[in-house]
Motif scaffolding. Sequence first.
Motif, PDB file in Angstrom:
ATOM      1  N   ARG A 194      43.053 -15.690  -9.788  1.00  0.00           N
ATOM      2  CA  ARG A 194      44.378 -16.299  -9.871  1.00  0.00           C
ATOM      3  C   ARG A 194      45.508 -15.286  -9.669  1.00  0.00           C
ATOM      4  O   ARG A 194      46.658 -15.651  -9.441  1.00  0.00           O
ATOM      5  CB  ARG A 194      44.560 -17.019 -11.215  1.00  0.00           C
ATOM      6  CG  ARG A 194      43.739 -18.305 -11.380  1.00  0.00           C
ATOM      7  CD  ARG A 194      44.081 -19.341 -10.323  1.00  0.00           C
ATOM      8  NE  ARG A 194      45.493 -19.622 -10.223  1.00  0.00           N
ATOM      9  CZ  ARG A 194      46.143 -20.477 -10.991  1.00  0.00           C
ATOM     10  NH1 ARG A 194      45.516 -21.142 -11.898  1.00  0.00           N
ATOM     11  NH2 ARG A 194      47.429 -20.677 -10.822  1.00  0.00           N
ATOM     12  N   THR A 195      45.171 -14.031  -9.798  1.00  0.00           N
ATOM     13  CA  THR A 195      46.178 -13.008  -9.545  1.00  0.00           C
ATOM     14  C   THR A 195      46.710 -13.131  -8.121  1.00  0.00           C
ATOM     15  O   THR A 195      47.881 -12.866  -7.851  1.00  0.00           O
ATOM     16  CB  THR A 195      45.575 -11.602  -9.761  1.00  0.00           C
ATOM     17  OG1 THR A 195      45.189 -11.485 -11.128  1.00  0.00           O
ATOM     18  CG2 THR A 195      46.569 -10.516  -9.438  1.00  0.00           C
ATOM     19  N   ILE A 196      45.808 -13.539  -7.236  1.00  0.00           N
ATOM     20  CA  ILE A 196      46.212 -13.786  -5.860  1.00  0.00           C
ATOM     21  C   ILE A 196      47.402 -14.737  -5.822  1.00  0.00           C
ATOM     22  O   ILE A 196      48.400 -14.490  -5.150  1.00  0.00           O
ATOM     23  CB  ILE A 196      45.050 -14.430  -5.063  1.00  0.00           C
ATOM     24  CG1 ILE A 196      43.908 -13.440  -4.906  1.00  0.00           C
ATOM     25  CG2 ILE A 196      45.544 -14.907  -3.710  1.00  0.00           C
ATOM     26  CD1 ILE A 196      44.148 -12.378  -3.885  1.00  0.00           C
ATOM     27  N   ASP A 197      47.290 -15.802  -6.586  1.00  0.00           N
ATOM     28  CA  ASP A 197      48.349 -16.807  -6.587  1.00  0.00           C
ATOM     29  C   ASP A 197      49.691 -16.179  -6.923  1.00  0.00           C
ATOM     30  O   ASP A 197      50.715 -16.485  -6.330  1.00  0.00           O
ATOM     31  CB  ASP A 197      48.050 -17.902  -7.615  1.00  0.00           C
ATOM     32  CG  ASP A 197      46.774 -18.649  -7.298  1.00  0.00           C
ATOM     33  OD1 ASP A 197      45.846 -18.019  -6.766  1.00  0.00           O
ATOM     34  OD2 ASP A 197      46.710 -19.849  -7.573  1.00  0.00           O
ATOM     35  N   VAL A 198      49.642 -15.294  -7.907  1.00  0.00           N
ATOM     36  CA  VAL A 198      50.884 -14.667  -8.351  1.00  0.00           C
ATOM     37  C   VAL A 198      51.489 -13.823  -7.242  1.00  0.00           C
ATOM     38  O   VAL A 198      52.693 -13.876  -6.988  1.00  0.00           O
ATOM     39  CB  VAL A 198      50.629 -13.802  -9.604  1.00  0.00           C
ATOM     40  CG1 VAL A 198      51.917 -13.145 -10.043  1.00  0.00           C
ATOM     41  CG2 VAL A 198      50.053 -14.657 -10.714  1.00  0.00           C
ATOM     42  N   HIS A 199      50.633 -13.083  -6.557  1.00  0.00           N
ATOM     43  CA  HIS A 199      51.159 -12.248  -5.474  1.00  0.00           C
ATOM     44  C   HIS A 199      51.608 -13.090  -4.285  1.00  0.00           C
ATOM     45  O   HIS A 199      52.558 -12.751  -3.603  1.00  0.00           O
ATOM     46  CB  HIS A 199      50.126 -11.203  -5.061  1.00  0.00           C
ATOM     47  CG  HIS A 199      50.031 -10.080  -6.044  1.00  0.00           C
ATOM     48  ND1 HIS A 199      50.953  -9.076  -6.115  1.00  0.00           N
ATOM     49  CD2 HIS A 199      49.141  -9.838  -7.037  1.00  0.00           C
ATOM     50  CE1 HIS A 199      50.624  -8.240  -7.091  1.00  0.00           C
ATOM     51  NE2 HIS A 199      49.532  -8.695  -7.670  1.00  0.00           N
ATOM     52  N   ILE A 200      50.903 -14.190  -4.086  1.00  0.00           N
ATOM     53  CA  ILE A 200      51.340 -15.115  -3.043  1.00  0.00           C
ATOM     54  C   ILE A 200      52.751 -15.593  -3.382  1.00  0.00           C
ATOM     55  O   ILE A 200      53.649 -15.622  -2.535  1.00  0.00           O
ATOM     56  CB  ILE A 200      50.386 -16.331  -2.952  1.00  0.00           C
ATOM     57  CG1 ILE A 200      49.076 -15.931  -2.294  1.00  0.00           C
ATOM     58  CG2 ILE A 200      51.048 -17.466  -2.182  1.00  0.00           C
ATOM     59  CD1 ILE A 200      49.118 -15.812  -0.799  1.00  0.00           C
ATOM     60  N   VAL A 219      45.929 -23.763   1.366  1.00  0.00           N
ATOM     61  CA  VAL A 219      44.927 -24.727   1.794  1.00  0.00           C
ATOM     62  C   VAL A 219      44.164 -25.110   0.546  1.00  0.00           C
ATOM     63  O   VAL A 219      43.290 -24.381   0.079  1.00  0.00           O
ATOM     64  CB  VAL A 219      43.974 -24.136   2.853  1.00  0.00           C
ATOM     65  CG1 VAL A 219      42.959 -25.173   3.286  1.00  0.00           C
ATOM     66  CG2 VAL A 219      44.776 -23.639   4.040  1.00  0.00           C
ATOM     67  N   ARG A 220      44.558 -26.211   0.017  1.00  0.00           N
ATOM     68  CA  ARG A 220      44.039 -26.641  -1.286  1.00  0.00           C
ATOM     69  C   ARG A 220      42.521 -26.693  -1.288  1.00  0.00           C
ATOM     70  O   ARG A 220      41.902 -27.244  -0.398  1.00  0.00           O
ATOM     71  CB  ARG A 220      44.597 -28.020  -1.626  1.00  0.00           C
ATOM     72  CG  ARG A 220      44.230 -28.495  -2.989  1.00  0.00           C
ATOM     73  CD  ARG A 220      44.990 -29.753  -3.328  1.00  0.00           C
ATOM     74  NE  ARG A 220      45.912 -29.538  -4.415  1.00  0.00           N
ATOM     75  CZ  ARG A 220      45.603 -29.721  -5.677  1.00  0.00           C
ATOM     76  NH1 ARG A 220      44.390 -30.089  -6.010  1.00  0.00           N
ATOM     77  NH2 ARG A 220      46.489 -29.530  -6.605  1.00  0.00           N
ATOM     78  N   GLY A 221      41.977 -26.077  -2.296  1.00  0.00           N
ATOM     79  CA  GLY A 221      40.530 -26.083  -2.441  1.00  0.00           C
ATOM     80  C   GLY A 221      39.842 -24.970  -1.673  1.00  0.00           C
ATOM     81  O   GLY A 221      38.654 -24.740  -1.846  1.00  0.00           O
ATOM     82  N   SER A 222      40.589 -24.281  -0.809  1.00  0.00           N
ATOM     83  CA  SER A 222      39.969 -23.228  -0.020  1.00  0.00           C
ATOM     84  C   SER A 222      40.619 -21.869  -0.226  1.00  0.00           C
ATOM     85  O   SER A 222      39.956 -20.889  -0.508  1.00  0.00           O
ATOM     86  CB  SER A 222      40.014 -23.585   1.455  1.00  0.00           C
ATOM     87  OG  SER A 222      39.244 -24.745   1.701  1.00  0.00           O
ATOM     88  N   GLY A 223      41.914 -21.815  -0.055  1.00  0.00           N
ATOM     89  CA  GLY A 223      42.562 -20.511  -0.168  1.00  0.00           C
ATOM     90  C   GLY A 223      43.936 -20.529   0.468  1.00  0.00           C
ATOM     91  O   GLY A 223      44.679 -21.489   0.315  1.00  0.00           O
ATOM     92  N   TYR A 224      44.229 -19.481   1.197  1.00  0.00           N
ATOM     93  CA  TYR A 224      45.532 -19.384   1.833  1.00  0.00           C
ATOM     94  C   TYR A 224      45.391 -19.023   3.291  1.00  0.00           C
ATOM     95  O   TYR A 224      44.369 -18.523   3.732  1.00  0.00           O
ATOM     96  CB  TYR A 224      46.401 -18.338   1.123  1.00  0.00           C
ATOM     97  CG  TYR A 224      46.752 -18.707  -0.296  1.00  0.00           C
ATOM     98  CD1 TYR A 224      47.840 -19.524  -0.558  1.00  0.00           C
ATOM     99  CD2 TYR A 224      45.990 -18.256  -1.360  1.00  0.00           C
ATOM    100  CE1 TYR A 224      48.178 -19.871  -1.856  1.00  0.00           C
ATOM    101  CE2 TYR A 224      46.310 -18.601  -2.670  1.00  0.00           C
ATOM    102  CZ  TYR A 224      47.403 -19.409  -2.910  1.00  0.00           C
ATOM    103  OH  TYR A 224      47.730 -19.760  -4.192  1.00  0.00           O
TER     104      TYR A 224
END
Lengths: 231, 231
Positions: A194-200, A219-224
Amino acid sequence: MPAKQVLIVEDERPIREMIAFGLKRAGFEVREAEDCRAARAALADTRPDLVLVDWMLPDMSGLELTRALKRDRETRELPVILLTARAEEGDKVAGLEGGADDYVTKPFSPRELLARINAVLRRSAPGGFDELIEFEGLVLDQGSHRVMVGPRTVGLGPTEYRMLEFFMTHPERVYTRDQLLDRIWGGNVYVEERTIDVHIRRLRKALEEFGYDRFVQTVRGSGYRFSARTV
Amino acid sequence: MPAKQVLIVEDERPIREMIAFGLKRAGFEVREAEDCRAARAALADTRPDLVLVDWMLPDMSGLELTRALKRDRETRELPVILLTARAEEGDKVAGLEGGADDYVTKPFSPRELLARINAVLRRSAPGGFDELIEFEGLVLDQGSHRVMVGPRTVGLGPTEYRMLEFFMTHPERVYTRDQLLDRIWGGNVYVEERTIDVHIRRLRKALEEFGYDRFVQTVRGSGYRFSARTV
DNA sequence: CGGAGTTGTCACGAATCTGCAACACAGTAC
DNA sequence: GTACTGTGTTGCAGATTCGTGACAACTCCG
């Protein structure tokens, strides 16, 4: 054109001499140093055009030497290439963050080293060219580690920069959080996905001001995904 | 078979245009770049099937560009042919070592160039670069997890995407609800078979707007089928 | 040491997706 | 036509996933 001078900082003599030999044959003037102290001494009385630094040195790590060089106003502009035996991506990141201009993994062919040296020299030459990647006005300058929109610079933290660099060099493709951690953080670190989300989020926020946050797509359920195509 | 796209990276305009002309006449789609930066930009928004790179370029040597392409996972599979005026054997070796797939010496006849291009394309054909699957204008891009019709993107939820992906990679064949659950949901989940119907409905609804819902066909008493043949 | 900037986590709400059941409708057999 | 089976459609509550702000630990630099 006068011969370019290269300072080699490498403690293992055979390797050092082999590199020196190759560079001399290619028309470079070469100066050698076996540790950081010797390197400093050499820098005190000559001004090379480029420094090759081994990662592992007896008295100080090459990374620290690099940092020291980049901190000092006198030597800040001096291009540095790190040599290392480790192939880990994390080290690469650390090296480049430390201020190295490029990074070559042992074993390398003399030819490859030459190519890197020439690339770095060209890049740092006055009026030199940087490798630019552009998406509709959003420009990534891998040479100076900056992102620009027209004359303005996008304010990014180191991690956000690496993230955007990865995305802009790998656009139009979905990456899972797992893959992003691998490619941006390096293989062997443990951080929450979830850290990814924060940096995103931080990346988007920085791009928002310029209207480019829409390029960073969920891309919901997959990534970015990074894409100039607005969905 | 869709036309293969070739990216020409060559700074001398007459040569570039001559090559482009020849390739177009031979049925290739051609994209031109005059230096490495332009090449990168071109690669950012299109995916050619092959790249022709001149050895001597203003901003970076063709060999370096080749190396860069081969280093990047995204473009590693992309075939590269080097063009060069030098006939030295050493350079040829260097070029091929750098990762080029072939090497053509100027001056060359259009016929020879074509022959080399076709040979390289044939060699790299299986498992090629193209991850697009198309049925009469409905395009599935597995890399970016997108489904497109012309410039527009079909809005799909994760399950609907997986479902369509499965169908488009397994067309023309009837699958029972049970099989679909296995292949799309994965073996060890329990969901009602009728749930399939709901997702079929959602998929059809998403495709409806573009007129492709007719590809998702009901086979009464058996299951569903994806087919571009309208029954 | 102190301040500025960066980083990884967490918690909570918002947005979206999912599976189900219920009902509507269509096709088939008699 | 009627009964019956199979499929289309819809709404919804629960579950999942994502966005976001806050925060403490940390680094860097002067």
